[in-house]
Design a protein around this motif. Structure first.
Motif, PDB file in Angstrom:
ATOM      1  N   GLN A 285      -3.388  10.726  -6.798  1.00 15.07           N
ATOM      2  CA  GLN A 285      -3.293   9.264  -6.884  1.00 15.07           C
ATOM      3  C   GLN A 285      -2.140   8.799  -7.778  1.00 15.07           C
ATOM      4  OE1 GLN A 285      -6.958   7.123  -7.806  1.00 15.07           O
ATOM      5  NE2 GLN A 285      -8.147   8.858  -7.052  1.00 15.07           N
ATOM      6  N   ASN A 286      -2.040   9.398  -8.970  1.00 16.02           N
ATOM      7  CA  ASN A 286      -1.136   8.859  -9.978  1.00 16.02           C
ATOM      8  C   ASN A 286      -0.683  10.000 -10.891  1.00 16.02           C
ATOM      9  OD1 ASN A 286      -0.031   7.686 -12.322  1.00 16.02           O
ATOM     10  ND2 ASN A 286      -1.311   5.865 -12.153  1.00 16.02           N
TER      11      ASN A 286
ATOM     12  N   LEU B 279       1.876  -6.567  -4.265  1.00 17.15           N
ATOM     13  CA  LEU B 279       0.725  -5.815  -4.751  1.00 17.15           C
ATOM     14  C   LEU B 279      -0.389  -6.712  -5.287  1.00 17.15           C
ATOM     15  CD1 LEU B 279       2.662  -3.029  -6.711  1.00 17.15           C
ATOM     16  CD2 LEU B 279       1.370  -2.700  -4.602  1.00 17.15           C
TER      17      LEU B 279
ATOM     18  N   LEU C 261       1.329   2.379  -3.507  1.00 16.62           N
ATOM     19  CA  LEU C 261       0.087   2.886  -4.085  1.00 16.62           C
ATOM     20  C   LEU C 261      -0.267   4.264  -3.529  1.00 16.62           C
ATOM     21  CD1 LEU C 261      -2.133  -0.337  -4.011  1.00 16.62           C
ATOM     22  CD2 LEU C 261      -0.702   0.513  -5.874  1.00 16.62           C
ATOM     23  N   ASN C 262       0.217   4.584  -2.334  1.00 13.67           N
ATOM     24  CA  ASN C 262      -0.067   5.877  -1.710  1.00 13.67           C
ATOM     25  C   ASN C 262       0.864   6.986  -2.177  1.00 13.67           C
ATOM     26  OD1 ASN C 262      -2.167   4.806  -0.238  1.00 13.67           O
ATOM     27  ND2 ASN C 262      -0.933   4.428   1.592  1.00 13.67           N
ATOM     28  N   GLN C 263       1.859   6.649  -3.001  1.00 13.58           N
ATOM     29  CA  GLN C 263       2.806   7.640  -3.508  1.00 13.58           C
ATOM     30  C   GLN C 263       2.446   8.005  -4.951  1.00 13.58           C
ATOM     31  OE1 GLN C 263       5.440   9.283  -2.234  1.00 13.58           O
ATOM     32  NE2 GLN C 263       5.123   8.463  -0.174  1.00 13.58           N
TER      33      GLN C 263
ATOM     34  N   ASN D 160       3.034   5.541  -7.958  1.00 16.60           N
ATOM     35  CA  ASN D 160       1.885   4.675  -8.210  1.00 16.60           C
ATOM     36  C   ASN D 160       1.601   4.524  -9.704  1.00 16.60           C
ATOM     37  OD1 ASN D 160      -0.461   3.157  -7.851  1.00 16.60           O
ATOM     38  ND2 ASN D 160      -1.734   4.987  -7.627  1.00 16.60           N
ATOM     39  N   LYS D 161       1.378   3.274 -10.120  1.00 18.38           N
ATOM     40  CA  LYS D 161       0.977   2.989 -11.500  1.00 18.38           C
ATOM     41  C   LYS D 161      -0.414   2.375 -11.566  1.00 18.38           C
ATOM     42  CE  LYS D 161       4.931   0.706 -12.743  1.00 18.38           C
ATOM     43  NZ  LYS D 161       5.873   0.095 -13.715  1.00 18.38           N
ATOM     44  N   GLY D 162      -1.032   2.140 -10.397  1.00 19.63           N
ATOM     45  CA  GLY D 162      -2.369   1.561 -10.374  1.00 19.63           C
ATOM     46  C   GLY D 162      -2.436   0.246 -11.107  1.00 19.63           C
TER      47      GLY D 162
ATOM     48  N   GLN E  82       0.800  -1.211   0.000  1.00 17.12           N
ATOM     49  CA  GLN E  82       0.000   0.000   0.000  1.00 17.12           C
ATOM     50  C   GLN E  82       0.838   1.267   0.000  1.00 17.12           C
ATOM     51  OE1 GLN E  82      -3.526  -0.305  -0.092  1.00 17.12           O
ATOM     52  NE2 GLN E  82      -3.319   1.841  -0.727  1.00 17.12           N
TER      53      GLN E  82
END
Length: 564
Positions: free
Chosen positions: A69-70, A28, A7-9, A13-15, A4
């Motif tokens: 987010q991204n 992940l 994902l929080n950066q 983050n690439k989702g 996580q």
């Protein structure tokens, strides 16, 4: 990092675009749906979601959410939709967001330097750089505001941090500055906006604005920290009030590579637009008579930039150059003896103030016996009329027709934004001048149909100039940002003008916003070359254009590996 925390950066983050291998390496697999998407597929999904939104302010909030987010996806989407999305993430919609900042606040973005916690200033700035995984020496550009004069909506206190964030978004989107190497800053020195002071939800320091020595000491502490720790950073001042903007630029310009967008950026893009118009008419800059309506930071900044051009490129004295300008503000024409209520002419305005003897024979059409805008136009017979007043409809039919009577091709720029504050509609300007006018506006306008021709309207937006100037100063690691470098930038923009390239006055005076990255590269190349010529660049390059292009960050996903 794993799971996580990645994902929080938003910078990492690439989702759904994390590969199967990356998902296994960084724990992940349980956090993402099965399908692996490409960046293009993600952008298509984002487009579908965005298209369902109707109100600009809702679209603005949606884009901020994606930004948090991204970042790679965020910038890829912006570049795909640049013309449509710029008014959403920047002027005019951003002004609405800033005005309601404390009520729509979700999560912080930017660096908050509070006057009451000045002893923590250096620590806070250094920590902010480290949050992006950067050493201070790796930061390329810092945008700082004290929020006193935001986007035509005035003093917005701590909410002005959003303009610093947005300017850096444009540095990345339009000039390819790596978002990890940027720092948005707000100096919270209080606010004189009573609505904010009375608002129980206001997030900033509830105190009237600090002035005088206390203010100067706080700003100096900030600048000293930047000069000491962020040695490679280009410092961009944004939306400071009229009393401080020019004064701070003058104070720190000799000591570092720094730039005020409201003064120099606005001046440079306006100069570029005038240059483009004159290239079509074979006109000379020295023959222009320029009336500026609205003599605050932006208006006087435009006058200063054009005056400096007349001095350095046209060999006029400061006095001769200043006589080409007629500046009008709330009381009317700025004159040396002007006194009206609490209005006091600043030192910056006084450069352009005319003597009473120069206007003693004027015929005035008002009861105040002091020239107003219509009087100035009738008596001066200007060739250029620039609006920075935020007075909607100030360029009336009578004023415009009076100007057109004595000018073959009037250059009229209603530059106030957001759109509801513009001085005139382009369609009216074409009608009132019988199609003779050259127009550039501060906000986007649709093309104008007149006499069987379709005229594109140039948006005289700083977005064409400050990203490229900043990019050039960063690539060249320049000692200063000089007037000559800014003139080189303005000329580069004018050479990209569709109207001058095609010799077709129905085309825009300025390039299409979709070409902004190309224009920024041209501007940066011109700035670096001028910096090298002046001995201002700490770097030397054989192929400047190639170096600039290679420096520009692209929104593409990197491949991640475990650190050994």
């Amino acid at each position: 990092m794993s799971g996580q925390s990645i994902l929080n950066q938003p910078l990492l983050n690439k989702g759904s675009a994390f590969t199967k291998r990356e998902r296994e390496l960084f724990n992940l697999c349980s956090l993402l749906p099965y399908q692996v998407n490409t960046l293009e597929e993600q952008t298509n999904r984002l487009q579908e979601q965005y298209n369902q939104l109707k109100r600009p302010i809702i679209k603005n909030a949606f884009m901020q959410n994606i930004h948090d987010q991204n970042e790679t996806l965020f910038y890829n989407f912006i570049l795909r939709n640049l013309k449509d999305i710029l008014p959403i993430i920047y002027t005019p919609t951003e002004g609405e967001y800033i005005a309601s900042y404390s009520h729509v606040f979700h999560r912080p973005r930017g660096v908050y330097l509070n006057f009451t916690e000045s002893d923590q200033l250096e620590h806070v700035l250094l920590e902010a750089a480290l949050q992006n995984g950067m050493a201070p020496k790796d930061i390329d550009v810092i945008v700082v505001t004290d929020s006193e004069e935001i986007l035509g909506i005035g003093d917005q206190g701590v909410g002005g941090v959003a303009i610093s964030v947005t300017k850096l978004v444009l540095y990345t989107a339009l000039a390819g500055i790596n978002p990890a190497r940027t720092l948005p800053v707000v100096l919270d020195v209080g606010t004189n906006n009573q609505k904010l002071l009375d608002d129980p939800l206001y997030l900033g320091w509830r105190h009237e604005r600090i002035r005088g020595d206390e203010y100067d000491t706080f700003v100096e502490q900030f600048v000293d920290c930047v000069r000491t720790n962020f040695k490679n950073a280009f410092l961009h001042w944004e939306d400071f009030g009229v009393d401080n903007a020019r004064r701070l630029l003058t104070r720190y310009q000799p000591a570092m590579s720094t730039f005020n967008d409201d003064i120099q950026g606005t001046g440079a893009i306006t100069l570029a637009s005038i240059m483009a118009a004159l290239k079509l008419t074979d006109g000379s800059m020295t023959d222009q008579k320029i009336v500026i309506f609205g003599s605050g930071t932006a208006g006087i900044g435009i006058a200063d930039q054009i005056r400096a051009y007349l001095e350095t490129r046209c060999n006029l004295s400061k006095e001769e150059a200043a006589k080409r300008f007629w500046c009008v503000d709330k009381p009317g024409l700025l004159t040396q003896d002007l006194t009206e209520g609490d209005y006091v002419i600043t030192d910056q305005q006084r450069v352009y103030a005319h003597s009473k003897g120069e206007i003693k024979d004027w015929k005035l059409g008002n009861d105040k016996q002091h020239p107003q805008l219509l009087d100035v136009v009738k008596n001066v017979k200007p060739t250029v009329l620039i609006g920075c007043s935020t007075v909607h409809g100030a360029f009336t039919e009578e004023i415009v027709r009076a100007m057109a009577e004595h000018c073959d091709h009037p250059i009229i720029f209603p530059l106030s934004n957001p759109t509801r504050l513009h001085e005139a509609k382009p369609a009216d300007l074409f009608e009132w001048t019988q199609g003779k006018v050259f127009v550039a506006t501060g906000s986007p306008f649709d093309p104008v149909e007149y006499d069987g021709q379709t005229y594109e309207i140039a948006e005289c937006n700083n977005s064409f100039v400050f990203p490229g100037i900043g990019l050039g100063c960063i690539v060249g690691r320049t000692k200063h940002c000089t007037d000559q470098m800014i003139f080189a930038a303005a000329n580069a923009i004018s050479e990209c003008s569709p109207s001058t390239k095609s010799k077709d006055r129905t085309k825009s005076l300025l390039p299409d916003i979709n070409d902004a990255r190309h224009v920024s590269a041209k501007v940066a190349t011109a700035v670096v070359r001028e910096a090298i010529k002046q001995g201002e660049s700490r770097r030397q390059f054989e192929d400047v254009q190639k170096v600039v292009q290679e420096f520009m960050w692209e929104p593409k996903y990197a491949e991640y590996e475990l650190m050994q």
